[in-house]
Enzyme design. Structure first.
Site, mmCIF file in Angstrom:
data_model
loop_
_atom_site.group_PDB
_atom_site.id
_atom_site.type_symbol
_atom_site.label_atom_id
_atom_site.label_comp_id
_atom_site.label_asym_id
_atom_site.label_seq_id
_atom_site.Cartn_x
_atom_site.Cartn_y
_atom_site.Cartn_z
ATOM 1 N N GLU A 57 -7.516 4.261 50.993
ATOM 2 C CA GLU A 57 -6.152 3.913 51.412
ATOM 3 C C GLU A 57 -5.260 3.556 50.228
ATOM 4 O O GLU A 57 -4.038 3.703 50.294
ATOM 5 C CB GLU A 57 -6.171 2.764 52.422
ATOM 6 C CG GLU A 57 -6.688 3.159 53.799
ATOM 7 C CD GLU A 57 -8.207 3.057 53.916
ATOM 8 O OE1 GLU A 57 -8.892 2.853 52.883
ATOM 9 O OE2 GLU A 57 -8.712 3.181 55.048
ATOM 10 N N PHE A 82 -13.168 -7.288 65.829
ATOM 11 C CA PHE A 82 -13.685 -6.323 64.858
ATOM 12 C C PHE A 82 -12.519 -5.657 64.127
ATOM 13 O O PHE A 82 -11.585 -5.169 64.746
ATOM 14 C CB PHE A 82 -14.546 -5.271 65.567
ATOM 15 C CG PHE A 82 -15.048 -4.207 64.623
ATOM 16 C CD1 PHE A 82 -15.893 -4.538 63.570
ATOM 17 C CD2 PHE A 82 -14.642 -2.888 64.764
ATOM 18 C CE1 PHE A 82 -16.337 -3.559 62.687
ATOM 19 C CE2 PHE A 82 -15.087 -1.911 63.889
ATOM 20 C CZ PHE A 82 -15.933 -2.247 62.844
ATOM 21 N N GLN A 83 -12.591 -5.636 62.819
ATOM 22 C CA GLN A 83 -11.559 -5.051 61.954
ATOM 23 C C GLN A 83 -10.182 -5.660 62.176
ATOM 24 O O GLN A 83 -9.171 -4.980 62.065
ATOM 25 C CB GLN A 83 -11.523 -3.529 62.104
ATOM 26 C CG GLN A 83 -12.818 -2.903 61.587
ATOM 27 C CD GLN A 83 -12.719 -1.418 61.348
ATOM 28 O OE1 GLN A 83 -12.044 -0.715 62.083
ATOM 29 N NE2 GLN A 83 -13.404 -0.950 60.309
ATOM 30 N N LYS A 143 -3.226 -1.627 69.028
ATOM 31 C CA LYS A 143 -3.753 -0.402 69.630
ATOM 32 C C LYS A 143 -3.200 -0.156 71.035
ATOM 33 O O LYS A 143 -2.931 0.997 71.413
ATOM 34 C CB LYS A 143 -5.283 -0.464 69.666
ATOM 35 C CG LYS A 143 -5.911 0.872 70.018
ATOM 36 C CD LYS A 143 -7.405 0.906 69.740
ATOM 37 C CE LYS A 143 -7.953 2.300 70.076
ATOM 38 N NZ LYS A 143 -9.402 2.382 69.844
ATOM 39 N N MET A 157 -5.770 -0.774 25.875
ATOM 40 C CA MET A 157 -4.729 -1.792 25.751
ATOM 41 C C MET A 157 -5.354 -3.184 25.654
ATOM 42 O O MET A 157 -4.857 -4.053 24.929
ATOM 43 C CB MET A 157 -3.766 -1.691 26.934
ATOM 44 C CG MET A 157 -2.525 -2.542 26.779
ATOM 45 S SD MET A 157 -1.638 -2.150 25.260
ATOM 46 C CE MET A 157 -0.444 -0.962 25.835
HETATM 47 C C1 LIG Z 1 -6.085 -2.662 38.490
HETATM 48 C C2 LIG Z 1 -5.947 -3.162 37.102
HETATM 49 N N1 LIG Z 1 -6.922 -3.911 36.547
HETATM 50 C C3 LIG Z 1 -6.792 -4.347 35.286
HETATM 51 C C4 LIG Z 1 -5.686 -4.080 34.548
HETATM 52 C C5 LIG Z 1 -5.552 -4.599 33.113
HETATM 53 N N2 LIG Z 1 -5.482 -3.497 32.152
HETATM 54 C C6 LIG Z 1 -4.306 -3.070 31.639
HETATM 55 S S1 LIG Z 1 -4.481 -1.778 30.599
HETATM 56 C C7 LIG Z 1 -6.158 -1.773 30.781
HETATM 57 C C8 LIG Z 1 -7.000 -0.784 30.060
HETATM 58 C C9 LIG Z 1 -6.861 0.571 30.621
HETATM 59 O O1 LIG Z 1 -7.831 1.397 30.026
HETATM 60 P P1 LIG Z 1 -7.663 2.968 30.030
HETATM 61 O O2 LIG Z 1 -7.315 3.429 31.385
HETATM 62 O O3 LIG Z 1 -8.874 3.565 29.402
HETATM 63 O O4 LIG Z 1 -6.382 3.184 29.145
HETATM 64 P P2 LIG Z 1 -6.161 3.013 27.569
HETATM 65 O O5 LIG Z 1 -5.473 1.697 27.368
HETATM 66 O O6 LIG Z 1 -7.493 3.063 26.908
HETATM 67 O O7 LIG Z 1 -5.271 4.145 27.205
HETATM 68 C C10 LIG Z 1 -6.545 -2.790 31.649
HETATM 69 C C11 LIG Z 1 -7.931 -3.100 32.006
HETATM 70 C C12 LIG Z 1 -4.672 -3.330 35.184
HETATM 71 N N3 LIG Z 1 -3.528 -3.034 34.563
HETATM 72 N N4 LIG Z 1 -4.834 -2.865 36.442
#
Ligand SMILES: Cc1ncc(C[n+]2csc(CCOP(=O)(O)OP(=O)(O)O)c2C)c(N)n1
Ligand SMILES: [Mg+2]
Lengths: 164, 583
Positions: free
Chosen positions: B50, B112-113, B162, B479
């Protein structure tokens, strides 16, 4: 600064939680919040007492206005208004001298004794919040068993009104 | 015409002009799915999660400007949708989410749900409705679309017990053409006196700067922005959400501003004496330390949402209204007024900006034996001639895409700016491809992010959505790694993606094409090859330099003139001295 904000809101089950949720989600203070249906059953009137800097109060009124359930809003503090709150107090009242003293104090504050037992009085008092506080202060320490406060309500003075 | 609640919903969607809904079935919405089965005007896209449904609807909405529509079941269906709803909420994307609910009589019984979908979504929707009476269904749906698409747009959830959708109960149906809500009347026109004051201030500026945001895209005001900006001849910068509203390749454009904005955009922000904020909300990733924000500037701000005005930064001339209308009014005034801007001051200002631009803040090491992430985006830009719809996930790759793919048109750049939701990219690309089957649609992602909604590869196959996945695979949550390098003395705590899948095989097992590229010399030809496969999903796994960082960077507590710059940028200093404050 302390502000009293009056709202007309849709009388829907979710409206109150939206407003309360807004205050908690954005970290705004609520000193009191009262709400009841108006003469128009589709609307509720709500009074919120809050505190904050001018900037925060501006955000509060804007964010409240943004809620779809809020029909109209007025920050009473901007003008001349009347504020009242109601309070019930249950007081320990044992012995003739103490009972007379509480009655005397209540008269001074125009509080009404609305229920009596051999050891307690229940008192009703209406006024601005400060007056309610003052009354409580005059009572001997440890004698207040229970207080019930309605939270503040406000109405603008004069011909102006918060209506739709 | 007597219809059941389910039939009313489907007929309403048809009447409202909804082409696609993204959804996933379950007990509480089975009546609705049965009604969907008996028609083919409203096309249902079965996602694999979803969250994917909400992001796909969101991507569709961002690319088209039309509301995205989602259908999920009660309980876990609704909670899975929350991330996507919050994503849309933060970026003000019009979306209507229909969630099933347990029968009215069972609400509150821990059935449920059962989950309180109204309560769960309340903090991240523009509004939500629980339908308690089938007689209110059509009107409620109309209100939902009206609220979602007008004013400052946003997601609206309609929770449908529902019993409301049961086939046995039928009532007369008529499409509610118009709906009035006494408590919801968004402002359209800006105040003429404020507009006049704004024009006067703009023309009196010596070092003006235009800062435009996502509101210009959402408000379909790109043409008006271009007209006003060109008439004024001022420099302009965009937020991450505003890219494309003003052509990225135009000479008046200084690129993105903020935390990873260009040197010239951020320096110009710091030095400007009049700031013209258009449909932007002074987010903390833009302002940095608010006490150091635009210290010399008087500020004009156009926004549809009064609550955005003076929320983070006090402004001098607020204008509440639809940005399209307000800019059109300004443009007219500009044509009429006798007042002229100070040409000599503007020349000096452009000269100063030129010095900043000459430093080439986005320079990177082109002699590396590794593929540099920046070069991947440049290659993507070349191969798609700058015309693709580009979705992104969240991380370094997102910033590189924003910096190195100058969008010339609005609604081409689809990213989760406000919430920063990893997992957004692939489903959002699907939504865009649904709307524009003939256009190139790319998802720029990282090996971390792509795994958060990878299951949608299956949806791409089922509905023939040949998007191109450009995965900047740095084997790091890049990042996060960058912040750990800068602020935690290189303690890389849990930012290394060990045990990665073989993305090529993974793509193949989903029925798609997977290609891996590691050698910089192969990059362009592989990119060509990827986009030449018009009707296939291609997963391009680009093995990139693990150590690359995103520059420039404004760190916490710093002002716009205080950026961490790249080693390559540093080499270009010397010749110019840009640091001195202007009076
Ligand atoms: C759902 C979610 N969890 C955690 C984060 C924190 N976060 C921001 S950037 C990042 C790293 C992303 O890694 P990747 O997709 O490999 O991208 P890169 O920075 O290596 O290009 C994280 C964990 C987020 N933005 N969203
Ligand atoms: Mg990565």
């Amino acid at each position: 600064m302390r502000h009293i904000i009056s709202l007309l809101v849709e009388n829907e089950s979710g409206a109150l939680s939206r407003i309360a949720g807004l205050f908690s989600a954005r970290g705004y203070n609520i000193e009191s919040l009262t709400v009841a249906t108006t003469e128009d059953p589709t609307l509720s009137r709500m009074t919120i007492v809050t505190t904050g800097s001018d900037r925060i109060i501006e955000q509060i009124t804007k964010q409240l206005n943004k809620l779809i359930d809020v029909v109209k809003l007025l920050d009473m503090t901007d003008g001349d208004f009347i504020e009242r709150e109601m309070m019930f107090v249950k007081i320990r009242a044992e012995g003739e001298a103490k009972r007379a003293e509480i009655q005397r104090l209540s008269d001074i504050f125009r509080a009404r004794i609305i229920d009596v037992t051999d050891s307690t009085f229940s008192v009703e008092l209406t006024g601005a919040g400060a007056k309610l506080d003052a009354y409580l202060k005059t009572l001997p320490d440890g004698d207040v068993i229970e207080t019930v406060r309605s939270g503040s309500m406000g109405i603008i003075r004069g011909k102006k009104a918060l209506t739709i | 015409m007597e219809l059941s609640g389910s039939e009313i919903l489907v007929q309403f969607l048809k009447d409202e002009g909804v082409e696609y809904i993204f959804g996933y079935p379950g007990g509480a919405v089975l009546h609705i799915y049965d009604a969907l089965h008996r028609q083919d005007d409203v096309k249902h896209i079965l996602v694999r999660h979803e969250q994917g449904a909400t992001h796909a609807a969101d991507g569709y909405a961002r690319a088209t400007g039309k509301p995205g529509v989602v259908l999920v079941t009660s309980g876990p269906g609704a909670t899975n949708a929350v991330t996507g709803i919050a994503t849309a909420y933060m970026d003000s994307i019009p979306m209507v989410v229909i969630s099933g609910q347990v029968p009215s009589a069972m609400i509150g019984s821990d059935a449920f749900q059962e989950v309180d979908a109204i309560g769960c979504t309340r903090p991240c929707v523009k509004h939500n409705f629980l339908v308690k009476d089938i007689n209110n269904l059509a009107d409620t749906l109309k209100k939902a679309f009206y609220v979602a698409t007008t004013g400052r747009p946003g997601p609206v959830l309609v929770d449908l017990p529902k019993d409301i959708t049961a086939p046995q109960i039928k009532i007369p149906y008529q499409f509610p053409k118009k709906i009035k809500m006494r408590s919801y009347n968004p402002t359209v026109k800006g105040h003429p006196r404020q507009i006049k004051k704004a024009v006067e201030l703009l023309l009196s500026a010596r070092r003006p700067m235009i800062y435009s945001g996502g509101g210009v895209v959402l408000g379909n005001a790109a043409n008006e922005l271009r007209e006003v900006t060109r008439k004024l001849g001022f420099p302009i910068t965009q937020t991450l959400m505003g890219l494309g509203a003003y052509p990225g390749t135009d000479k008046q454009n200084l690129g993105m501003l903020g935390m990873h904005g260009t040197y010239e955009a951020n320096m110009a922000m710091h030095q400007c004496d009049v700031l013209f904020a258009v449909g932007a909300r002074f987010d903390d990733r833009i302002t940095g330390d608010t006490s150091k924000f635009c210290p010399h500037a008087r500020i004009i701000h156009i926004d549809i949402d009064p609550a955005s005005i003076s929320k983070n930064i006090n402004v001098d001339i607020p204008i509440v209204g639809e940005v399209k209308q307000v800019l059109a009014d300004m443009s007219k005034l500009l044509a009429q007024t006798e007042q002229k801007s100070d040409a000599a001051a503007l020349d000096a200002w452009w000269k100063r900006i030129g010095e900043w631009q000459a430093q080439d803040c986005l320079a990177y090491d082109k002699s590396s034996p590794h593929i540099k992430p920046q070069s991947v985006i440049e290659s993507l830009y070349k191969v798609t001639r700058g015309e693709a719809y580009v979705s992104s996930d969240v991380g370094q790759h997102q910033m590189f895409a924003a910096q190195f793919y100058p969008f010339d048109e609005p609604r081409r750049w689809l990213n989760s700016g406000g919430l920063g939701t990893m997992g957004f990219g692939l489903p959002a690309a699907m939504g865009a491809k649904m709307a524009f089957p003939d256009a190139d649609v790319a998802c720029v992602t990282g090996e971390g992010s792509i795994q958060m909604c990878i299951q949608e590869l299956s949806t791409c196959l089922q509905y023939d959505l040949p998007v191109k996945i450009i995965c900047l695979n740095n084997r790091y949550l890049g990042m996060v790694r960058q912040w750990q390098e800068f602020f935690y003395e290189k303690r890389y705590s849990h930012s290394y993606m060990d045990a990665l899948p073989d993305f090529v095989k993974l793509a193949e097992s989903y029925g798609h094409v997977g290609i891996r590229v590691e050698n910089p010399a192969d990059l362009d030809s592989v990119m060509e090859e990827t986009f030449a496969m018009k009707d296939r999903v291609v997963f391009l796994d680009v093995i990139t330099d693990q150590t690359e960082n995103v520059y420039p960077m404004i760190q916490a507590g710093a002002g716009h003139n205080d950026m961490e710059i790249s080693p390559e940028h540093k080499k270009n200093l010397g010749a110019v001295n840009p640091e001195g404050e202007l009076a």
